[in-house]
Design a protein around this motif. Structure first.
Motif, PDB file in Angstrom:
ATOM      1  N   THR A   7       0.831  -1.208   0.000  1.00 42.92           N
ATOM      2  CA  THR A   7       0.000   0.000   0.000  1.00 42.92           C
ATOM      3  C   THR A   7       0.861   1.253   0.000  1.00 42.92           C
ATOM      4  O   THR A   7       0.571   2.218  -0.713  1.00 42.92           O
ATOM      5  N   LYS A  10       2.226   1.803  -3.446  1.00 48.51           N
ATOM      6  CA  LYS A  10       1.238   2.321  -4.405  1.00 48.51           C
ATOM      7  C   LYS A  10       0.899   3.788  -4.153  1.00 48.51           C
ATOM      8  O   LYS A  10       0.583   4.516  -5.085  1.00 48.51           O
ATOM      9  N   THR A  11       0.937   4.229  -2.901  1.00 44.10           N
ATOM     10  CA  THR A  11       0.476   5.583  -2.578  1.00 44.10           C
ATOM     11  C   THR A  11       1.594   6.610  -2.467  1.00 44.10           C
ATOM     12  O   THR A  11       1.351   7.787  -2.711  1.00 44.10           O
ATOM     13  N   CYS A  12       2.794   6.200  -2.121  1.00 49.77           N
ATOM     14  CA  CYS A  12       3.884   7.152  -1.876  1.00 49.77           C
ATOM     15  C   CYS A  12       5.114   6.775  -2.679  1.00 49.77           C
ATOM     16  O   CYS A  12       5.729   5.748  -2.422  1.00 49.77           O
ATOM     17  N   TYR A  17       7.789  13.316   2.869  1.00 53.07           N
ATOM     18  CA  TYR A  17       6.469  13.126   3.449  1.00 53.07           C
ATOM     19  C   TYR A  17       6.562  13.321   4.958  1.00 53.07           C
ATOM     20  O   TYR A  17       7.606  13.078   5.559  1.00 53.07           O
ATOM     21  N   ASN A  25      -1.809   6.985   4.948  1.00 53.82           N
ATOM     22  CA  ASN A  25      -1.874   6.197   3.715  1.00 53.82           C
ATOM     23  C   ASN A  25      -1.941   4.703   3.977  1.00 53.82           C
ATOM     24  O   ASN A  25      -2.590   3.969   3.237  1.00 53.82           O
ATOM     25  N   ASP A  93      -4.555  -3.878  -4.771  1.00 57.22           N
ATOM     26  CA  ASP A  93      -4.650  -2.935  -5.885  1.00 57.22           C
ATOM     27  C   ASP A  93      -3.472  -3.130  -6.854  1.00 57.22           C
ATOM     28  O   ASP A  93      -2.580  -2.293  -6.943  1.00 57.22           O
TER      29      ASP A  93
END
Length: 128
Positions: A7, A10-12, A17, A25, A93
């Motif tokens: 995850t 996929k998001t970062c 950050y 996330n 995902d």
């Protein structure tokens, strides 16, 4: 295979950050997120530099391509394990290319060939 790592991948992407943003996330607390980041850094998945102090951001650098390596593991698991054992990871995902590879591998395992517009549906149960 770690769902939190996937995850986060996929998001970062690489960049700066805040720990709170990373935690949101992957749906963990900031403290748990720091522990996971440390573990993933020790395992060689990523390198991160913690933002020391208030207002400083954490730098995230990916050392390995997570989706590609997890996809190799998934194809091996589909080959040797039952569908029930890999159902959880199949619902992640994945990119469309990887999803197609998994479906072709499942079709080969079951001996299914698509001849028209029909589709292979694999039902799964989710007990409470």
């Amino acid at each position: 295979m770690d769902a939190y790592l996937f995850t986060l991948w996929k998001t970062c992407r690489e960049g700066l950050y805040s720990i709170a943003e990373l935690a949101d996330n992957i749906h963990l607390s900031p403290k748990q997120t720091k522990r996971y980041l440390t573990r993933w850094q020790e395992d060689g998945w990523l390198a991160y530099t913690s933002g020391r102090g208030r207002g400083h951001l954490t730098q995230l650098v990916w050392l390995r391509h997570v989706e590609r390596e997890y996809a190799k593991q998934m194809l091996e698991r589909i080959e040797r394990e039952s569908v029930d054992a890999v159902t959880e990871e199949l619902s992640w995902d994945w990119s469309p290319a990887q999803t197609g590879r998994f479906m072709r591998k499942l079709e080969q395992k079951f001996g299914y060939t698509q001849e028209s517009s029909d589709a292979l549906l694999i039902p799964r149960r989710r007990p409470f």
